[in-house]
Scaffold this motif. Structure first.
Motif, PDB file in Angstrom:
ATOM      1  N   LYS A  99       1.590   7.912   0.473  1.00  0.00           N
ATOM      2  CA  LYS A  99       2.013   7.962   1.873  1.00  0.00           C
ATOM      3  C   LYS A  99       3.389   8.594   1.976  1.00  0.00           C
ATOM      4  O   LYS A  99       4.175   8.525   1.031  1.00  0.00           O
ATOM      5  CB  LYS A  99       2.105   6.533   2.435  1.00  0.00           C
ATOM      6  N   ASN A 151      -1.536  -1.294  -4.230  1.00  0.00           N
ATOM      7  CA  ASN A 151      -2.100   0.055  -4.368  1.00  0.00           C
ATOM      8  C   ASN A 151      -0.971   0.980  -4.808  1.00  0.00           C
ATOM      9  O   ASN A 151      -0.131   1.360  -4.009  1.00  0.00           O
ATOM     10  CB  ASN A 151      -2.701   0.503  -3.035  1.00  0.00           C
ATOM     11  N   ASP A 205       0.840  -1.198   0.000  1.00  0.00           N
ATOM     12  CA  ASP A 205       0.000   0.000   0.000  1.00  0.00           C
ATOM     13  C   ASP A 205       0.877   1.251   0.000  1.00  0.00           C
ATOM     14  O   ASP A 205       1.353   1.695   1.044  1.00  0.00           O
ATOM     15  CB  ASP A 205      -0.907  -0.018   1.233  1.00  0.00           C
ATOM     16  N   ASP A 231      -5.762   6.421  -0.645  1.00  0.00           N
ATOM     17  CA  ASP A 231      -5.136   5.619   0.410  1.00  0.00           C
ATOM     18  C   ASP A 231      -6.175   4.864   1.252  1.00  0.00           C
ATOM     19  O   ASP A 231      -5.815   4.002   2.046  1.00  0.00           O
ATOM     20  CB  ASP A 231      -4.272   6.529   1.290  1.00  0.00           C
ATOM     21  N   ALA A 232      -7.426   5.188   1.072  1.00  0.00           N
ATOM     22  CA  ALA A 232      -8.479   4.409   1.751  1.00  0.00           C
ATOM     23  C   ALA A 232      -8.928   3.320   0.777  1.00  0.00           C
ATOM     24  O   ALA A 232     -10.091   3.254   0.357  1.00  0.00           O
ATOM     25  CB  ALA A 232      -9.631   5.309   2.177  1.00  0.00           C
ATOM     26  N   GLU A 233      -7.957   2.466   0.404  1.00  0.00           N
ATOM     27  CA  GLU A 233      -8.188   1.481  -0.650  1.00  0.00           C
ATOM     28  C   GLU A 233      -8.752   0.168  -0.120  1.00  0.00           C
ATOM     29  O   GLU A 233      -9.435  -0.555  -0.845  1.00  0.00           O
ATOM     30  CB  GLU A 233      -6.875   1.215  -1.402  1.00  0.00           C
TER      31      GLU A 233
HETATM   32 MN    MN Z   1      -4.075   2.805   2.363  1.00  0.00          MN
END
Ligand code: MN
Ligand code: BES
Ligand code: ZN
Length: 496
Positions: free
Chosen positions: A277, A320, A270, A347-349
């Motif tokens: 991030k 991701n 991620d 990022d809210a995957e």
């Molecule tokens: Mn994430």
């Protein structure tokens, strides 16, 4: 781990190290001291020096004389006998395993303690857990092929009491299979993305199924497209490597029993995607498929134990990644249940791919559906690494998880799903958005998932904290702990 059982005295066993638990309360300590010295005269000096009192987390080693069958005796303190817990025994066993591993010892024999608040079955179970789980290290990448984290290969349990020995065996044999699951989960979770991308995860699931005895089918990108798994496809859009959707089925129950379905987040790495991030600590996100690792490994433990339950494991898996083809903030996904979602933050995957899996789960009309995911940093902020967050719609299911959590010390702590929180994820041009801002992040993530569970009895475990602890515990490694396997297997053991 090889397990053996003997009614002979500990001193007649040949092992690299002999282990005796010693309680610290006056009554037990005084007797233990006498009994130990009667069997092992070499321990006399240790006791007269007063260096070892049976205190919790303490230990002392005594070298045995040349004539003895074994050359080392290890005394491990467990504190007040009336207060000894399963967790106390796990930790004490972990101490023994670490002392042994530091010297690269492979065989250990242990006296099953009597007169404790824990019965022999509990002792067998907890001791095996501590021994097998302590000192784990992913050693595959070291050039030094001899290097091992935990060197133990065999445990011999001793007791003159036949019944105690048989009970300890029941506990130990159960624990050994469960711990094999936990160790597999750690290995899968800790393996970096270049060796554990979606197709590799699928391969690992296939191998696990073959070895433990459950069926595995892997849906490829084409199939995922035809099933219209729009969340999984959106998250995968930025990645060169294709997604997979893994379906595992174990039939230990009767034919007509509806299954329990486990769903695990399988984001093999991620980066955050376009909402990238920060680079510090990003490597941790190789374990963002820990939910998947736990689900695969629980299937292994349950199948090896032959538990009488029908169990399905579902794993949506993708990386991701940010790229010219990646999903971008503002993009809209319309799911097959009609729910429209604005991708507010790429990022809210996790929730985006779990949505597809939760809808797929409904096809089984399951007795219960539990998803596990390293879903939110917010859950770690709220609860730390000591406990997972528990959210869900079904009180009996949540209660089962809570009692298994207390028993295994893989705690689950409930957070509320009050409908007032739903305002936080209301969309401007869509039904909902995938991120709810700074407040109540673990809860808004769960409320997002709730839109996709239909009427299944459902519970969600946000394992972000305990899955990736930043420091090592007594028998828990950092960065890929294997959490959830002991919890779920304990729950399924007594499912009926
Ligand atoms: Mn994430
Ligand atoms: N995989 C992360 C959550 C995570 C963070 C797990 C730290 C373990 C340790 C997840 O995909 C994520 O990035 N969540 C975001 C959600 C936010 C953008 C709404 C988060 O928690 O910041
Ligand atoms: Zn993630």
């Amino acid at each position: 781990m090889k397990l053996a059982y003997s009614q002979d005295a500990l001193s007649s066993i040949k092992a690299d190290v002999l282990v005796i638990f010693v309680a610290s309360d006056d009554k037990h300590f005084t007797t233990a001291q006498k009994v130990i010295v009667a069997e092992f005269a070499e321990a006399k000096a240790l006791f007269s020096a007063g260096d070892f009192k049976g205190k919790k987390d303490s230990s002392a080693q005594v070298y045995l004389s040349a004539g003895a069958r074994s050359s080392r005796l290890l005394l491990v303190g467990i504190g007040d006998a009336d207060k000894v817990s399963l967790e106390g025994l796990r930790r004490a066993a972990a101490t023994a395993a670490k002392v042994a591993s530091a010297k690269k010892l492979t065989s250990l024999a242990v006296q099953i303690p009597g007169g404790l608040a824990i019965d022999a079955e509990g002792c067998g179970e907890a001791f095996t857990e501590g021994c097998m789980l302590a000192g784990y290290k992913l050693t595959r990448y070291f050039s030094d092929k001899e290097r091992k984290g935990n060197t133990l290969e065999s445990i011999t349990f001793c007791s003159a009491n036949k019944k105690a020995l048989a009970d300890a065996k029941t506990g130990a044999e159960y624990a050994a299979k469960v711990c094999e699951g936990t160790l597999l989960a750690r290995e899968l979770a800790q393996t970096p993305n270049n060796d554990m991308y979606p197709e590799k995860l699928a391969e690992a699931a296939r191998k696990a199924g073959k070895e433990a005895g459950f069926s595995v089918s892997v849906l490829d990108k084409k199939k995922i497209e035809s099933l219209k798994m729009h969340g999984l496809l959106a998250v995968n859009q930025g990645s060169k490597r294709p997604p997979v959707f893994i379906v595992m089925e174990y039939n230990g129950g009767s034919k007509n029993d509806k299954p329990v379905v486990l769903v695990g987040k399988g984001v093999t790495f991620d980066t955050g995607g376009i909402s990238i991030k920060p680079s510090a600590g990003m490597a941790e996100m190789k374990a963002d498929m820990h939910g998947a690792a736990t689900v695969i490994s629980t299937m292994v433990a349950v199948a090896k134990l032959g538990l009488k339950v029908n169990l399905v494991g579902l794993v949506p898996s993708t990386e991701n990644m940010p790229s010219g083809t990646a999903v971008v903030p503002g993009d809209v996904i319309v799911y097959t249940n009609g729910v429209s979602v604005e991708v507010d933050n790429t990022d809210a995957e996790g929730r985006l791919i779990l949505a597809d899996a939760l809808m797929y789960a409904q096809k089984y009309k399951p007795q219960a559906c539990i998803d596990l995911a390293t879903l939110t940093g917010a859950c770690v902020v709220a609860l730390g690494t000591v406990t997972s967050g528990l959210m869900g719609t079904d009180t009996p299911l949540k209660n089962r998880l809570k009692s298994s959590g207390d028993y295994t010390h893989e705690y689950v702590c409930e957070l509320p799903l009050y409908e007032e929180y739903e305002d936080l994820i209301k969309g401007d041009i869509t039904d909902i958005k995938n991120a709810g801002g700074r407040y109540a992040g673990a809860i808004t993530a769960a409320l997002f998932l709730k839109r996709f569970v239909g009427d299944m009895p459902w519970a969600h475990l946000d394992i972000a904290g305990p899955a990736m602890p930043s420091s090592e515990g007594a028998y828990i490694p950092k960065g890929g702990s294997g959490v959830g396997v002991r919890l779920l297997t304990n729950m399924l053991r007594t499912w009926k």
